[in-house]
Motif scaffolding. Structure first.
Motif, short mmCIF file in Angstrom:
data_model
loop_
_atom_site.label_atom_id
_atom_site.label_comp_id
_atom_site.label_asym_id
_atom_site.label_seq_id
_atom_site.Cartn_x
_atom_site.Cartn_y
_atom_site.Cartn_z
N SER A 1 -3.04 12.52 11.20
CA SER A 1 -4.26 13.27 11.11
C SER A 1 -5.50 12.34 10.53
N GLY A 2 -5.22 11.23 9.86
CA GLY A 2 -6.26 10.29 9.38
C GLY A 2 -6.13 8.95 9.56
N GLU A 3 -7.01 8.27 9.89
CA GLU A 3 -6.87 6.82 10.07
C GLU A 3 -6.59 6.25 8.67
N LEU A 4 -5.52 5.97 8.25
CA LEU A 4 -5.39 5.49 6.93
C LEU A 4 -5.05 3.89 6.92
N PRO A 5 -5.57 3.43 5.55
CA PRO A 5 -5.14 2.03 5.92
C PRO A 5 -3.90 1.68 5.65
N MET A 6 -3.53 0.35 6.11
CA MET A 6 -2.26 -0.30 6.11
C MET A 6 -2.02 -0.64 4.47
N ILE A 7 -1.12 -0.36 4.04
CA ILE A 7 -0.77 -0.62 2.55
C ILE A 7 0.46 -1.51 2.25
N ASN A 8 0.39 -2.54 1.39
CA ASN A 8 1.49 -3.09 1.12
C ASN A 8 2.29 -2.76 -0.13
N ILE A 9 3.49 -2.22 0.13
CA ILE A 9 3.96 -1.53 -0.90
C ILE A 9 5.42 -2.35 -1.37
N VAL A 10 5.47 -2.17 -2.63
CA VAL A 10 6.87 -2.68 -3.64
C VAL A 10 7.48 -1.29 -3.53
N PRO A 11 8.73 -1.31 -2.97
CA PRO A 11 9.58 -0.35 -2.92
C PRO A 11 10.10 0.11 -4.24
N ALA A 12 9.94 1.45 -4.53
CA ALA A 12 10.49 1.73 -5.74
C ALA A 12 11.96 2.09 -5.75
N GLU A 13 12.41 1.88 -6.94
CA GLU A 13 13.77 2.01 -7.07
C GLU A 13 14.43 3.42 -7.03
N ILE A 14 15.01 3.80 -6.20
CA ILE A 14 15.19 5.41 -6.29
C ILE A 14 16.84 5.30 -6.51
N ALA A 15 17.00 6.30 -7.76
CA ALA A 15 18.38 6.15 -8.12
C ALA A 15 19.46 6.97 -7.19
N ASP A 16 19.00 7.60 -6.14
CA ASP A 16 19.92 8.34 -5.46
C ASP A 16 19.28 7.91 -3.86
N GLY A 17 18.76 6.73 -3.70
CA GLY A 17 18.25 6.27 -2.36
C GLY A 17 19.50 6.44 -1.22
N ASP A 18 20.70 6.12 -1.84
CA ASP A 18 21.62 6.09 -0.78
C ASP A 18 21.91 7.46 -0.27
#
Length: 169
Positions: free
Chosen positions: A96-113
């Motif tokens: 819905s919007g032209e969002l800027p490209m972002i460089n992310i540092v992935p969050a550590e998600i305890a239940d990411g599996d």
């Protein structure tokens, strides 16, 4: 987002797929206005369990044709999980919007599996954009049903992010 009645919001009530898709399409203004069809699409022609006369049928059609990847076999009356709502909302928001490209540092998600690999990027972006938050234990709780309160917060945060960062404004 409206309450369940004129005097009650019911923040802990679970959101169904029908309610979630309707909220997402309304919030992000997804429509078919810029799309030409020789024959008008029907919900039942796209989704196995969405009847054409259902109050939410048009929202499912609008979402589908605007790039929200809703499974064809979705049960519109089943509660959405946090993962499902996040994925659908992030897809709609990014369309819905032209969002800027972002460089992310992935969050550590305890239940990411417990998060589907193909959804991890959208969920990580929702965390970086402060649309979602992890709980006090660092968990996302992807398979828990999402509540009206969580949905309202995500919609607000997402629309605020879109307003602040959209290139089209």
């Amino acid at each position: 987002m409206k309450g369940v009645s004129s005097t009650q919001f019911s923040p802990d009530q679970k959101i169904t797929a029908a309610e979630g898709i309707q909220l997402i399409t309304n919030a992000t203004h997804l429509s078919l206005a810029a799309i030409y069809f020789k024959k008008a699409p029907t919900a039942s022609g796209i989704f196995e369990h969405v009847k054409d006369d259902a109050w939410f049928a048009q929202a499912f059609i609008n979402a589908h044709y605007n790039g929200v990847e809703i499974p064809k076999g979705i049960d519109p009356l089943k509660p959405l999980t946090r993962e499902e709502f996040t994925v659908f909302f992030m897809q709609a928001l990014e369309k819905s919007g032209e969002l800027p490209m972002i460089n992310i540092v992935p969050a550590e998600i305890a239940d990411g599996d417990q998060i589907a690999v193909e959804h991890s990027g959208l969920i990580q972006r929702s965390l970086v954009m402060n649309i979602n938050k992890l709980d006090k234990d660092g968990k996302f709780n992807p398979q828990e049903s999402i509540t009206r309160a969580e949905t309202a917060g995500m919609l607000y945060n997402g629309l605020e992010y879109l307003k602040a960062h959209s290139k089209s404004e």
